[in-house]
Design a protein around this motif. Structure first.
Motif, PDB file in Angstrom:
ATOM      1  N   UNK A   2       0.757 -21.739 -79.961  1.00 20.32           N
ATOM      2  CA  UNK A   2       0.032 -20.512 -80.275  1.00 20.32           C
ATOM      3  C   UNK A   2      -0.883 -20.130 -79.122  1.00 20.32           C
ATOM      4  N   UNK A   3      -1.578 -21.134 -78.544  1.00 16.34           N
ATOM      5  CA  UNK A   3      -2.466 -20.864 -77.411  1.00 16.34           C
ATOM      6  C   UNK A   3      -1.688 -20.326 -76.230  1.00 16.34           C
ATOM      7  N   UNK A   4      -0.518 -20.874 -76.007  1.00 18.72           N
ATOM      8  CA  UNK A   4       0.326 -20.424 -74.918  1.00 18.72           C
ATOM      9  C   UNK A   4       0.763 -18.978 -75.146  1.00 18.72           C
ATOM     10  N   UNK A   5       1.152 -18.645 -76.358  1.00 20.18           N
ATOM     11  CA  UNK A   5       1.574 -17.280 -76.673  1.00 20.18           C
ATOM     12  C   UNK A   5       0.410 -16.313 -76.490  1.00 20.18           C
ATOM     13  N   UNK A   6      -0.764 -16.719 -76.903  1.00 20.96           N
ATOM     14  CA  UNK A   6      -1.948 -15.866 -76.756  1.00 20.96           C
ATOM     15  C   UNK A   6      -2.246 -15.653 -75.278  1.00 20.96           C
ATOM     16  N   UNK A   7      -2.170 -16.727 -74.498  1.00 13.74           N
ATOM     17  CA  UNK A   7      -2.442 -16.616 -73.067  1.00 13.74           C
ATOM     18  C   UNK A   7      -1.410 -15.715 -72.389  1.00 13.74           C
ATOM     19  N   UNK A   8      -0.137 -15.867 -72.763  1.00  8.44           N
ATOM     20  CA  UNK A   8       0.895 -15.012 -72.174  1.00  8.44           C
ATOM     21  C   UNK A   8       0.673 -13.549 -72.541  1.00  8.44           C
ATOM     22  N   UNK A   9       0.270 -13.288 -73.761  1.00  9.65           N
ATOM     23  CA  UNK A   9      -0.017 -11.913 -74.190  1.00  9.65           C
ATOM     24  C   UNK A   9      -1.194 -11.363 -73.396  1.00  9.65           C
ATOM     25  N   UNK A  62      -1.196 -24.180 -66.813  1.00  8.91           N
ATOM     26  CA  UNK A  62      -1.832 -25.443 -67.215  1.00  8.91           C
ATOM     27  C   UNK A  62      -1.439 -25.814 -68.641  1.00  8.91           C
ATOM     28  N   UNK A  63      -1.401 -24.824 -69.526  1.00  9.32           N
ATOM     29  CA  UNK A  63      -1.020 -25.090 -70.922  1.00  9.32           C
ATOM     30  C   UNK A  63       0.426 -25.578 -71.000  1.00  9.32           C
TER      31      UNK A  63
END
Length: 104
Positions: A2-9, A62-63
């Motif tokens: 989820x954190x990765x998806x948020x960061x990509x967004x 990094x994630x």
């Protein structure tokens, strides 16, 4: 994940913001609109947006690296557990065979 998806967004949003700022800056500069101070301000805003996008991309990298390390560690623990299970089954099978031999 989820954190990765948020960061990509966030990266996509910042890239879009940077592109919009560039277009706005180009339109003003190309059309003769805006003072040099306004153009400089817009240029700084574009640079800042691009820097934020780069930082967000680094956060994503990094994630992803952290996720890969965690995944490898989990896979290793699973393989170890499977190996222990196989050893236990083999030992129990030997014991069962020994008991059958005694009963025969």
């Amino acid at each position: 994940e989820l954190g990765l998806a948020v960061a990509e967004e966030r990266v996509r949003a910042l890239e879009k913001e940077a592109e919009e700022e560039k277009k706005k800056n180009e339109a003003q500069a190309g059309g003769g609109f805006g003072s040099p101070d306004e153009i400089a301000s817009l240029t700084r805003a574009v640079t800042q947006a691009e820097n934020r996008a780069l930082e967000a991309e680094e956060t994503v990298r990094r994630a992803e690296a952290r996720r890969d390390v965690e995944t490898a560690a989990l896979e290793s623990r699973v393989r170890e557990a499977i190996g222990q299970k196989d050893e236990i089954i083999a030992a129990l099978t030997r014991q069962l065979e020994d008991l059958r031999g005694l009963m025969a």
